[in-house]
Design an enzyme around this catalytic site. Structure first.
Site, PDB file in Angstrom:
ATOM      1  N   ASP A 254      86.373   9.385 -14.469  1.00 46.71           N
ATOM      2  CA  ASP A 254      85.304   9.607 -15.440  1.00 46.71           C
ATOM      3  C   ASP A 254      84.676   8.270 -15.845  1.00 46.71           C
ATOM      4  O   ASP A 254      85.341   7.416 -16.443  1.00 46.71           O
ATOM      5  CB  ASP A 254      85.939  10.315 -16.655  1.00 46.71           C
ATOM      6  CG  ASP A 254      84.904  10.881 -17.607  1.00 46.71           C
ATOM      7  OD1 ASP A 254      83.704  10.636 -17.402  1.00 46.71           O
ATOM      8  OD2 ASP A 254      85.310  11.573 -18.566  1.00 46.71           O
ATOM      9  N   GLU A 295      80.412  11.436 -13.511  1.00 44.98           N
ATOM     10  CA  GLU A 295      79.508  10.417 -14.062  1.00 44.98           C
ATOM     11  C   GLU A 295      78.208  11.076 -14.497  1.00 44.98           C
ATOM     12  O   GLU A 295      77.179  10.446 -14.551  1.00 44.98           O
ATOM     13  CB  GLU A 295      79.340   9.231 -13.095  1.00 44.98           C
ATOM     14  CG  GLU A 295      79.084   9.578 -11.641  1.00 44.98           C
ATOM     15  CD  GLU A 295      77.642   9.930 -11.394  1.00 44.98           C
ATOM     16  OE1 GLU A 295      77.270  11.096 -11.684  1.00 44.98           O
ATOM     17  OE2 GLU A 295      76.895   9.073 -10.878  1.00 44.98           O
ATOM     18  N   GLY A 297      76.118  13.173 -13.340  1.00 51.62           N
ATOM     19  CA  GLY A 297      74.951  13.408 -12.490  1.00 51.62           C
ATOM     20  C   GLY A 297      74.029  12.210 -12.350  1.00 51.62           C
ATOM     21  O   GLY A 297      72.931  12.307 -11.787  1.00 51.62           O
ATOM     22  N   ASP A 318      78.285  17.150 -20.407  1.00 51.60           N
ATOM     23  CA  ASP A 318      79.300  18.158 -20.688  1.00 51.60           C
ATOM     24  C   ASP A 318      78.704  19.537 -20.984  1.00 51.60           C
ATOM     25  O   ASP A 318      77.827  19.663 -21.839  1.00 51.60           O
ATOM     26  CB  ASP A 318      80.142  17.726 -21.895  1.00 51.60           C
ATOM     27  CG  ASP A 318      81.026  16.536 -21.556  1.00 51.60           C
ATOM     28  OD1 ASP A 318      80.882  15.981 -20.453  1.00 51.60           O
ATOM     29  OD2 ASP A 318      81.857  16.176 -22.403  1.00 51.60           O
TER      30      ASP A 318
END
Ligand code: GAL
Length: 508
Positions: A254, A295, A297, A318
């Protein structure tokens, strides 16, 4: 004329429920009850790297006891006939056509299953569960074990769900005053430490593996994760080797604080760098890691996700952003996958984020999803059409029958897991109505009819929009029932924010 044909068809086929296939206001459970006869479910193709540990639990529904067998299993793989768990290693690269069987007192099921020993993992979209939306960072060993237990006891594993993924919150949060999560994030030699809520990572992965399930871990390429926990920056290889030693099978990577190390956080070359580095490291490990890029997009990740070693990549922020309404996010994010279909396929999938039904966190409380029944049908229907990873974000220890029915419809799962690996695309959009279609193996098509509007409306799928001609058999996948044979078009009345999902195949 068309109406006349419809009337004739209706008269000839008394069982046709014409135009009302999957309809109405807010719908309850449509998925038929699980049969007590055996059925083998889930993926029909499975990728593994030669020489690496192999673990696959044959997902099968039906009364127990059940006896499993497999024909033409590559040698060095072993099937436990009672549990249906296959272990071992495939030594030689190759495409192995296996036939799986499951027998119980009521009958026998068979399914072809291809094991492809080569470079590519995730030949179908990964299915499983992730901790984030049910617990945020408030996770511990006990919670993860309870969820693994529930994946088995709820029956989800019998439908193909297999990954138990630990998200943010498992390691040390530098500067935290809570002794359970604070302290030194690494040993003197740089080895990463789990926090006190995870006393023994190897024992935890062993617990999950014992059930035939797999397990995932989470970290950031930056100095800190999004929740402020230790990241992998400048320890990438050391951390990856530790994850492998612990026995993990999956890594979510992430971006989080790595953004701060970049000159331009949207620059595609800069974004690729940390993912390429970790992708290369994972490939050299002695076990398979499904690699999940997160990440949000940026830099059109779908265009390069596969190339850097990713197996799926979040295409947006999210889904469960607490600042936004969930229906708003599901509809915006889900339908904005249009145009990315050429980048999805076996080994690399677009990820619109977890499936947020059942009990999920809303303003820090674990409560039923705010989505209406129709909205939940739209959510799962769209994710299946998109060939999105089916990662459930809710609490598996408290699954109500409706949620379970949405997650365990095997024909819907078959649409998601179809071996061609096509992502659906919109074939018709007008106002609040959308129709999306996905080509399936064997020449049939999955078709979703969506109504984003505020009142029930008729949605018509024209054969001309679907590239079809002549008589077609329409099957309502949620109800698992053929609806009838239609010429030229099919229509269904779809409720507010609702969806119908059909599979259409030529009538011969
Ligand atoms: C976000 C990510 C979420 C979750 C969270 C953990 O950046 O998109 O899926 O992993 O971080 O802090």
């Amino acid at each position: 004329m068309i109406t006349l044909i419809k009337v004739i068809l209706c008269l000839c086929l008394p069982l046709v429920v014409f135009g009302q296939a999957a309809t109405g206001g807010d719908r309850g459970i449509l998925t038929p009850p699980v049969s007590r006869k055996p059925r083998i479910n889930g993926a029909k193709v499975y990728g593994v790297r030669p020489g690496h540990p192999f673990l696959y639990r044959i997902p099968a529904t039906g009364a127990r006891p059940m006896k499993f067998s497999a024909r033409k299993l590559p040698k060095d793989l072993k099937l436990d006939s009672h549990t249906g768990v296959i272990t071992g290693t495939v030594k030689k690269p190759g495409d192995y056509s296996v036939t799986l069987s499951a027998v119980n007192a009521l009958g026998k099921a068979k399914r072809k299953f291809r094991i492809v020993a080569g470079k590519t993992l995730a030949l179908s979209p990964p299915m499983g569960w992730s901790s984030w939306y049910m617990a945020y960072a408030n996770i511990d060993d006990k919670l993860i074990r309870a969820e693994a237990d529930a994946m088995i006891s709820s029956g989800l594993a019998d439908h193909g769900y297999s990954y138990i993924n630990i998200d943010d919150g498992w390691n040390v949060k530098p500067g935290a005053t809570d002794p359970a999560i604070g302290g030194e994030p690494r040993n003197a030699d740089g080895t990463l430490k789990p926090n006190r809520n995870f006393p023994d990572m190897s024992a935890l992965t062993a617990y999950v593996h014992e059930k035939g399930l797999k397990t995932g871990i989470y970290i950031s390429p930056g100095t800190r994760t999004c929740g402020g926990y230790e990241g992998s920056y400048q320890h990438e290889e050391q951390d990856a080797r530790l994850f492998a030693k612990w026995g993990f099978d999956f890594l979510k990577y992430d971006l989080c604080s790595y953004s701060k190390l970049m000159k331009d956080p949207n620059d595609s070359d800069e974004l690729q760098k940390p993912y390429r580095l970790m992708g290369t490291i994972l490939e050299q490990l002695n076990r398979d890691f499904v690699f999940n890029l997160c990440e949000y997009g940026r830099g059109d990740v779908w265009k390069w996700g596969s190339e850097v070693g990713g197996n799926f990549w979040r295409t947006t922020g999210d889904l469960g952003d607490p600042q936004k309404g969930l229906w708003d996010s599901v509809s915006k994010i889900g339908f904005s996958e249009a145009g990315k279909e050429q980048w999805a396929g076996p080994g690399g999938w677009n990820d619109p984020d977890n499936i947020l039904i059942g009990h999920i966190l809303q303003h820090d409380e674990l409560v039923p999803t705010p989505l209406t029944h129709n909205e939940q049908y739209t959510h799962v229907t769209l994710w299946a059409l998109l060939a999105a990873p089916m990662l459930f974000g809710g609490d598996m220890t408290q699954l109500d029958p409706f949620t379970l029915s949405l997650l365990t419809n095997d024909e819907v799962i078959d649409v998601d897991q179809d071996t061609l690996g096509k992502q659906a695309k919109p074939v018709y959009r007008s106002g609040d109505l959308q129709i999306w279609a996905k080509d399936l193996e064997g020449g049939s098509k999955a078709v979703g009819l969506f109504n984003l509007g505020e009142s029930e409306t008729e949605v018509t799928a024209q054969w001309s929009d679907l590239g079809l001609q002549g008589k077609q058999i329409v099957r309502d996948i949620w109800r698992q029932k053929d609806v009838g044979i239609f010429d030229n078009e099919f229509h269904a009345s779809v409720g507010r924010h609702g969806a119908a999902l059909m599979v259409i195949r030529a009538s011969r």
